[in-house]
Scaffold this motif. Sequence first.
Motif, PDB file in Angstrom:
ATOM      1  N   GLY A  47       0.785  -1.222   0.000  1.00  0.00           N
ATOM      2  CA  GLY A  47       0.000   0.000   0.000  1.00  0.00           C
ATOM      3  C   GLY A  47       0.818   1.274   0.000  1.00  0.00           C
ATOM      4  N   ARG A  48       2.136   1.154   0.195  1.00  0.00           N
ATOM      5  CA  ARG A  48       2.993   2.352   0.190  1.00  0.00           C
ATOM      6  C   ARG A  48       3.394   2.751  -1.229  1.00  0.00           C
ATOM      7  N   ARG A  49       3.164   1.861  -2.199  1.00  0.00           N
ATOM      8  CA  ARG A  49       3.610   2.129  -3.568  1.00  0.00           C
ATOM      9  C   ARG A  49       2.446   2.603  -4.423  1.00  0.00           C
ATOM     10  N   ASN A  50       2.673   3.687  -5.138  1.00  0.00           N
ATOM     11  CA  ASN A  50       1.639   4.197  -6.041  1.00  0.00           C
ATOM     12  C   ASN A  50       1.334   3.207  -7.162  1.00  0.00           C
ATOM     13  N   LEU A  51       2.350   2.448  -7.608  1.00  0.00           N
ATOM     14  CA  LEU A  51       2.145   1.464  -8.665  1.00  0.00           C
ATOM     15  C   LEU A  51       1.098   0.438  -8.238  1.00  0.00           C
ATOM     16  N   ASP A  52       1.221  -0.075  -7.027  1.00  0.00           N
ATOM     17  CA  ASP A  52       0.262  -1.068  -6.539  1.00  0.00           C
ATOM     18  C   ASP A  52      -1.148  -0.484  -6.505  1.00  0.00           C
ATOM     19  N   LYS A  53      -1.254   0.756  -6.077  1.00  0.00           N
ATOM     20  CA  LYS A  53      -2.570   1.398  -6.008  1.00  0.00           C
ATOM     21  C   LYS A  53      -3.163   1.581  -7.395  1.00  0.00           C
ATOM     22  N   ARG A  54      -2.315   1.962  -8.360  1.00  0.00           N
ATOM     23  CA  ARG A  54      -2.812   2.164  -9.727  1.00  0.00           C
ATOM     24  C   ARG A  54      -3.272   0.854 -10.351  1.00  0.00           C
ATOM     25  N   VAL A  55      -2.451  -0.194 -10.217  1.00  0.00           N
ATOM     26  CA  VAL A  55      -2.789  -1.480 -10.823  1.00  0.00           C
ATOM     27  C   VAL A  55      -4.053  -2.057 -10.189  1.00  0.00           C
ATOM     28  N   SER A  56      -4.150  -1.983  -8.863  1.00  0.00           N
ATOM     29  CA  SER A  56      -5.344  -2.517  -8.202  1.00  0.00           C
ATOM     30  C   SER A  56      -6.588  -1.746  -8.619  1.00  0.00           C
ATOM     31  N   SER A  57      -6.464  -0.436  -8.816  1.00  0.00           N
ATOM     32  CA  SER A  57      -7.606   0.373  -9.267  1.00  0.00           C
ATOM     33  C   SER A  57      -8.057  -0.027 -10.667  1.00  0.00           C
ATOM     34  N   VAL A  58      -7.084  -0.272 -11.555  1.00  0.00           N
ATOM     35  CA  VAL A  58      -7.416  -0.684 -12.925  1.00  0.00           C
ATOM     36  C   VAL A  58      -8.157  -2.030 -12.912  1.00  0.00           C
ATOM     37  N   ILE A  59      -7.658  -2.982 -12.128  1.00  0.00           N
ATOM     38  CA  ILE A  59      -8.284  -4.300 -12.069  1.00  0.00           C
ATOM     39  C   ILE A  59      -9.682  -4.211 -11.454  1.00  0.00           C
ATOM     40  N   LEU A  60      -9.809  -3.438 -10.395  1.00  0.00           N
ATOM     41  CA  LEU A  60     -11.118  -3.277  -9.756  1.00  0.00           C
ATOM     42  C   LEU A  60     -12.120  -2.605 -10.698  1.00  0.00           C
ATOM     43  N   GLU A  61     -11.649  -1.605 -11.436  1.00  0.00           N
ATOM     44  CA  GLU A  61     -12.542  -0.913 -12.369  1.00  0.00           C
ATOM     45  C   GLU A  61     -12.995  -1.844 -13.484  1.00  0.00           C
ATOM     46  N   ALA A  62     -12.091  -2.718 -13.928  1.00  0.00           N
ATOM     47  CA  ALA A  62     -12.416  -3.609 -15.047  1.00  0.00           C
ATOM     48  C   ALA A  62     -13.298  -4.774 -14.624  1.00  0.00           C
ATOM     49  N   LEU A  63     -13.074  -5.325 -13.411  1.00  0.00           N
ATOM     50  CA  LEU A  63     -13.720  -6.577 -13.035  1.00  0.00           C
ATOM     51  C   LEU A  63     -14.701  -6.458 -11.876  1.00  0.00           C
ATOM     52  N   GLY A  64     -14.683  -5.342 -11.179  1.00  0.00           N
ATOM     53  CA  GLY A  64     -15.687  -5.088 -10.147  1.00  0.00           C
ATOM     54  C   GLY A  64     -15.745  -6.151  -9.072  1.00  0.00           C
ATOM     55  N   ASP A  65     -16.949  -6.711  -8.850  1.00  0.00           N
ATOM     56  CA  ASP A  65     -17.166  -7.645  -7.756  1.00  0.00           C
ATOM     57  C   ASP A  65     -16.467  -8.979  -7.936  1.00  0.00           C
ATOM     58  N   VAL A  66     -15.931  -9.241  -9.126  1.00  0.00           N
ATOM     59  CA  VAL A  66     -15.162 -10.469  -9.316  1.00  0.00           C
ATOM     60  C   VAL A  66     -13.907 -10.443  -8.442  1.00  0.00           C
ATOM     61  N   VAL A  67     -13.389  -9.250  -8.149  1.00  0.00           N
ATOM     62  CA  VAL A  67     -12.188  -9.110  -7.315  1.00  0.00           C
ATOM     63  C   VAL A  67     -12.569  -9.315  -5.847  1.00  0.00           C
ATOM     64  N   PHE A  68     -11.857 -10.209  -5.177  1.00  0.00           N
ATOM     65  CA  PHE A  68     -12.112 -10.457  -3.760  1.00  0.00           C
ATOM     66  C   PHE A  68     -11.785  -9.223  -2.924  1.00  0.00           C
ATOM     67  N   SER A  69     -12.507  -9.058  -1.833  1.00  0.00           N
ATOM     68  CA  SER A  69     -12.209  -7.956  -0.907  1.00  0.00           C
ATOM     69  C   SER A  69     -10.873  -8.179  -0.213  1.00  0.00           C
ATOM     70  N   ALA A  70     -10.569  -9.429   0.110  1.00  0.00           N
ATOM     71  CA  ALA A  70      -9.298  -9.738   0.766  1.00  0.00           C
ATOM     72  C   ALA A  70      -8.146  -9.490  -0.195  1.00  0.00           C
TER      73      ALA A  70
END
Length: 253
Positions: A186-209
């Motif tokens: 969570g300290r890296r902007n790259l991780d935040k960007r990639v996770s945002s892209v995946i969440l935006e594309a796949l929504g609820d398919v992505v686990f909360s954990a």
Amino acid sequence: MIITIANQKGGVGKTTTTAALAINLSRMGYRVLVVDADAQANLTTALGVTQEQASDRPNLFTLVEEIDDPKDAPMETAARVWLIPSINGLAHADLHNKMDRERILTRILKPLADKYDVILIDSPPSLGLLTINALAAADTVIVPAQTEAFAVDGLAQLMDTMAALRRYEVNPNCDIGGVVLTMYDGRRNLDKRVSSVILEALGDVVFSATIPRDVRLAEYGETGDISLIEGESNGAVAYRALAKEVSERWLRT
């Protein structure tokens, strides 16, 4: 329920995810079988079974080569989950010349499916016949996705592969049932960007954990010490949360 853990990219935490899910689901009361479909046999080792032990009994290689009966293959491990082990010789199994070669693993698991609440398949980190077999046997697929630059490309390639399996009716049900973000920092902007892209594309398919980077998980991969999965490190706690989500999404009904 057969769940394949797959990603065509290596080093994303597939084997650790498979082992952690198996151990935690077993602790929740489910009867769990894990299948090591990778010739590197890392899952077999992580569950405390040596190559010598795996070679001296029925294993996935002997099942593919029709030397042993699938019903004789599962072995109970110290982690209290059942395992069909792999050996390095699986890389030399003759899948190409077998009839209906994409569904060899489907046929192996058919007489075992009713004996377990869930079967987890750890697939190889590449697109070959073993991976195709693991996807063909699945009721659903969990994709561990490392939050780094190539994660989105890997997901897209895997989705294309599964679309082909559906199109050619190898497995009409083959689709991504869940994506778990791994090695998240969570300290890296790259991780935040990639996770945002995946969440935006796949929504609820992505686990909360979300599975964080955790030295204890790395140590488990090296030592196979189950206490590291059952401990209180951030990674261990995250995998327990993931197991609950898997249970609620597919197993409770």
